[in-house]
Design a protein around this motif. Structure first.
Motif, PDB file in Angstrom:
ATOM      1  N   ASP A   5      18.228  36.073  57.526  1.00 50.64           N
ATOM      2  CA  ASP A   5      17.058  35.500  56.865  1.00 50.64           C
ATOM      3  C   ASP A   5      16.410  34.422  57.729  1.00 50.64           C
ATOM      4  OD1 ASP A   5      17.632  37.092  54.638  1.00 50.64           O
ATOM      5  OD2 ASP A   5      18.941  35.561  53.774  1.00 50.64           O
ATOM      6  N   SER A   6      17.224  33.701  58.498  1.00 53.11           N
ATOM      7  CA  SER A   6      16.725  32.578  59.298  1.00 53.11           C
ATOM      8  C   SER A   6      16.025  33.031  60.577  1.00 53.11           C
ATOM      9  CB  SER A   6      17.886  31.656  59.666  1.00 53.11           C
ATOM     10  OG  SER A   6      18.871  32.365  60.411  1.00 53.11           O
ATOM     11  N   HIS A   7      16.287  34.248  61.027  1.00 51.01           N
ATOM     12  CA  HIS A   7      15.740  34.730  62.292  1.00 51.01           C
ATOM     13  C   HIS A   7      15.180  36.145  62.100  1.00 51.01           C
ATOM     14  CE1 HIS A   7      18.253  31.440  63.648  1.00 51.01           C
ATOM     15  NE2 HIS A   7      17.740  31.505  64.850  1.00 51.01           N
ATOM     16  N   PRO A   8      14.012  36.252  61.472  1.00 45.51           N
ATOM     17  CA  PRO A   8      13.464  37.588  61.199  1.00 45.51           C
ATOM     18  C   PRO A   8      13.208  38.409  62.451  1.00 45.51           C
ATOM     19  CG  PRO A   8      11.854  35.852  60.726  1.00 45.51           C
ATOM     20  CD  PRO A   8      13.161  35.170  60.934  1.00 45.51           C
ATOM     21  N   THR A   9      12.972  37.733  63.601  1.00 44.14           N
ATOM     22  CA  THR A   9      12.763  38.472  64.854  1.00 44.14           C
ATOM     23  C   THR A   9      14.048  38.634  65.647  1.00 44.14           C
ATOM     24  OG1 THR A   9      12.201  36.445  66.068  1.00 44.14           O
ATOM     25  CG2 THR A   9      10.383  37.640  65.026  1.00 44.14           C
ATOM     26  N   ALA A  10      15.165  38.089  65.103  1.00 41.77           N
ATOM     27  CA  ALA A  10      16.475  38.173  65.768  1.00 41.77           C
ATOM     28  C   ALA A  10      16.390  37.709  67.217  1.00 41.77           C
ATOM     29  CB  ALA A  10      17.025  39.590  65.691  1.00 41.77           C
ATOM     30  N   GLU A  11      15.791  36.515  67.413  1.00 43.08           N
ATOM     31  CA  GLU A  11      15.674  35.951  68.760  1.00 43.08           C
ATOM     32  C   GLU A  11      16.150  34.511  68.755  1.00 43.08           C
ATOM     33  OE1 GLU A  11      12.308  36.495  71.880  1.00 43.08           O
ATOM     34  OE2 GLU A  11      11.856  34.604  70.850  1.00 43.08           O
ATOM     35  N   LEU A  12      16.893  34.134  69.788  1.00 47.90           N
ATOM     36  CA  LEU A  12      17.353  32.767  69.975  1.00 47.90           C
ATOM     37  C   LEU A  12      16.484  32.067  71.007  1.00 47.90           C
ATOM     38  CD1 LEU A  12      21.193  33.473  70.071  1.00 47.90           C
ATOM     39  CD2 LEU A  12      19.980  32.208  68.281  1.00 47.90           C
ATOM     40  N   SER A  13      16.142  30.789  70.727  1.00 51.44           N
ATOM     41  CA  SER A  13      15.257  30.072  71.652  1.00 51.44           C
ATOM     42  C   SER A  13      15.770  28.693  72.026  1.00 51.44           C
ATOM     43  CB  SER A  13      13.853  29.935  71.033  1.00 51.44           C
ATOM     44  OG  SER A  13      13.918  29.247  69.793  1.00 51.44           O
ATOM     45  N   THR A  14      16.944  28.284  71.495  1.00 52.19           N
ATOM     46  CA  THR A  14      17.525  26.985  71.821  1.00 52.19           C
ATOM     47  C   THR A  14      19.020  27.162  72.108  1.00 52.19           C
ATOM     48  OG1 THR A  14      17.856  26.552  69.452  1.00 52.19           O
ATOM     49  CG2 THR A  14      15.872  25.627  70.475  1.00 52.19           C
ATOM     50  N   PRO A  15      19.633  26.236  72.854  1.00 59.43           N
ATOM     51  CA  PRO A  15      21.056  26.379  73.186  1.00 59.43           C
ATOM     52  C   PRO A  15      21.970  26.419  71.968  1.00 59.43           C
ATOM     53  CG  PRO A  15      20.023  24.781  74.640  1.00 59.43           C
ATOM     54  CD  PRO A  15      19.020  25.096  73.575  1.00 59.43           C
ATOM     55  N   TYR A  16      21.610  25.650  70.935  1.00 58.60           N
ATOM     56  CA  TYR A  16      22.385  25.625  69.699  1.00 58.60           C
ATOM     57  C   TYR A  16      21.496  26.112  68.566  1.00 58.60           C
ATOM     58  CZ  TYR A  16      24.770  22.288  72.754  1.00 58.60           C
ATOM     59  OH  TYR A  16      25.369  21.694  73.836  1.00 58.60           O
ATOM     60  N   ASP A  17      22.069  26.869  67.650  1.00 57.67           N
ATOM     61  CA  ASP A  17      21.252  27.424  66.576  1.00 57.67           C
ATOM     62  C   ASP A  17      22.131  27.696  65.356  1.00 57.67           C
ATOM     63  OD1 ASP A  17      19.031  28.496  65.232  1.00 57.67           O
ATOM     64  OD2 ASP A  17      18.303  29.479  67.048  1.00 57.67           O
ATOM     65  N   VAL A  18      21.483  28.068  64.255  1.00 59.66           N
ATOM     66  CA  VAL A  18      22.174  28.391  63.011  1.00 59.66           C
ATOM     67  C   VAL A  18      21.644  29.710  62.483  1.00 59.66           C
ATOM     68  CG1 VAL A  18      22.740  27.661  60.662  1.00 59.66           C
ATOM     69  CG2 VAL A  18      22.413  25.946  62.447  1.00 59.66           C
ATOM     70  N   PHE A  19      22.530  30.647  62.247  1.00 59.17           N
ATOM     71  CA  PHE A  19      22.181  31.892  61.580  1.00 59.17           C
ATOM     72  C   PHE A  19      22.450  31.727  60.082  1.00 59.17           C
ATOM     73  CE2 PHE A  19      23.388  34.556  65.547  1.00 59.17           C
ATOM     74  CZ  PHE A  19      22.090  34.458  66.037  1.00 59.17           C
ATOM     75  N   GLU A  20      21.445  32.036  59.269  1.00 61.21           N
ATOM     76  CA  GLU A  20      21.645  32.070  57.828  1.00 61.21           C
ATOM     77  C   GLU A  20      21.224  33.443  57.333  1.00 61.21           C
ATOM     78  OE1 GLU A  20      19.474  28.473  56.596  1.00 61.21           O
ATOM     79  OE2 GLU A  20      21.438  27.643  56.116  1.00 61.21           O
ATOM     80  N   GLY A  21      22.078  34.063  56.532  1.00 59.93           N
ATOM     81  CA  GLY A  21      21.762  35.398  56.057  1.00 59.93           C
ATOM     82  C   GLY A  21      22.885  35.968  55.225  1.00 59.93           C
ATOM     83  N   TRP A  22      23.053  37.278  55.294  1.00 54.84           N
ATOM     84  CA  TRP A  22      24.094  37.914  54.493  1.00 54.84           C
ATOM     85  C   TRP A  22      24.519  39.232  55.127  1.00 54.84           C
ATOM     86  CZ3 TRP A  22      22.652  42.515  51.741  1.00 54.84           C
ATOM     87  CH2 TRP A  22      21.275  42.780  51.728  1.00 54.84           C
ATOM     88  N   VAL A  23      25.717  39.637  54.759  1.00 59.07           N
ATOM     89  CA  VAL A  23      26.272  40.906  55.205  1.00 59.07           C
ATOM     90  C   VAL A  23      26.425  41.806  53.988  1.00 59.07           C
ATOM     91  CG1 VAL A  23      28.311  42.036  56.168  1.00 59.07           C
ATOM     92  CG2 VAL A  23      27.475  39.919  57.188  1.00 59.07           C
ATOM     93  N   ALA A  24      25.862  42.995  54.089  1.00 60.72           N
ATOM     94  CA  ALA A  24      26.000  43.956  52.995  1.00 60.72           C
ATOM     95  C   ALA A  24      27.445  44.431  52.926  1.00 60.72           C
ATOM     96  CB  ALA A  24      25.043  45.128  53.211  1.00 60.72           C
TER      97      ALA A  24
END
Length: 383
Positions: A5-24
């Protein structure tokens, strides 16, 4: 399947990041996530909207742990539940991020070296010795690992914090520095300059001359410790910054004394503390402060150069926060009436009459404590 949910384009742009979402996934269990083979720190997040069809998560990304060669291609994100495959996703890397991550990795290692030289045990005050990938304080009988990655852990066990992100009950504390602070940092920097970010939260970029201090082991954290017992000698830092932290400590006066103690004579203090903000945050929310209280906190050793309401602290934001939380604290059926009220309606309503209306009497207890004009405590002395 993994949903970010946090990365709709599934791209990282900073050295540190947070993924928020869910696994079916239809079975509850332990969720593990790996990015390019490296395990991520994962916290489970309640997602009632998923029902029994998924597991919500918050995962912390540290690209400095990855081999430089891995950053030039899409990164595989793999999910497992109870050790069984639960989904995969390819994560892209923004252009130029490889160089940024390399610089962050080097800066983190330099800060680690700086900490090894400057840390002091919180009780004995002795300097540590780097031995066999550990920092040892012989007099105190204490040692802590010095792994290739991650924060130096000097949490005093007496305060009960583990440092683990899995123990963090609320969301990530993720705020960029305000422009005023950026200006102050730029003006204060000199050769060998080092600042302490007291309660840094999670940072997406690496600053080579700011020690990120926290009680949680975010990917960006340099040092795990509590503010009531800073593990540094007197007069260590050129600057100390603390932003929206001291309302969350149970003894802000002790923390303020420690901040002043480790600040060099002539060093700069940059302190932001809420006044008209609702109850919020972890591990708790104890004390908001008036401007008089803010000044009194640090005592006579701090000369006040300027005391102001910065742009991000404007009263309009307080109004929005209070009204939004009030609306969310009402049951669904009472929200439309409150949402349609004008400012004039609210200002001219007589409370003793309005208190019988659903938009007053049905406000949840949680919202009442979050937004209360005051609270009443009744107690009895223990025998």
């Amino acid at each position: 399947m993994i949903h970010l949910d946090s990365h709709p384009t599934a791209e990282l742009s900073t050295p540190y990041d947070v993924f928020e979402g869910w696994v079916a996934h239809t079975c509850a269990g332990t969720l593990d996530l790996r990015l390019a083979g490296v395990p991520l720190a994962v916290s489970n997040v309640a997602r009632p909207d998923l029902g029994q069809g998924g597991i919500g998560f918050r995962a912390y990304v540290d690209l400095t742990k990855l081999d430089a060669k891995a950053l030039v291609a899409p990164l595989p994100l793999i999910a497992e539940v109870n050790g069984d495959p639960a989904g995969a996703l390819e994560v892209m890397v923004a252009h130029g991020l490889t160089e940024t991550v390399g610089a962050a990795r080097s800066a983190k290692l330099r800060k680690r070296d700086w900490l090894v030289r400057h840390l002091r045990h919180w009780q004995s005050g002795e300097a540590g010795l780097a031995e066999d990938k550990a920092l040892v304080f012989p007099q105190a009988g204490f040692s802590t690992p010095l792994p290739p990655f991650g924060a130096v852990n000097l949490l005093d066990p007496a305060y009960g914090f583990s440092g683990s992100l899995a123990d963090k009950a609320d969301g990530v504390s993720d705020h960029p520095y305000p422009n005023l602070l950026e200006t102050q940092l730029d003006a204060a920097r000199h050769e060998n300059f080092m600042a302490l970010d007291f309660g840094a939260g999670f940072k997406r970029i690496e600053r080579p001359d700011v020690i990120y201090m926290e009680i949680f082991d975010y990917p960006s954290t340099d040092l795990l410790t509590v503010g009531q017992a800073l593990p540094f000698a007197d007069n260590t830092f050129d600057m100390v910054l603390t932003l929206a932290v001291l309302e969350h400590v149970d003894d802000p006066f002790t923390c303020a004394t420690e901040i002043v103690r480790v600040l060099k004579p002539g060093g700069l203090l940059f302190s932001g503390i809420p006044f008209m903000q609702p109850e919020h945050g972890y591990p708790d929310h104890y004390f908001n402060m008036t401007r008089s209280g803010h000044r009194r906190l640090y005592g006579p050793k701090i000369e006040v150069i300027e005391h102001l309401v910065d742009d991000h602290q404007h009263p309009f934001r307080s109004l929005q926060w209070i009204l939004r939380s009030y609306l969310q604290g009402l049951p669904e059926e009472a929200r439309p009436e409150f949402a349609e009220m004008s400012v004039r309606d609210i200002l001219t309503s007589r409370y003793w009459k309005a208190r019988q209306q659903p938009f007053v009497k049905d406000l949840s207890e949680t919202a009442q404590f979050e937004l209360a004009s005051a609270t009443t405590l009744i107690g009895r002395k223990r025998g």
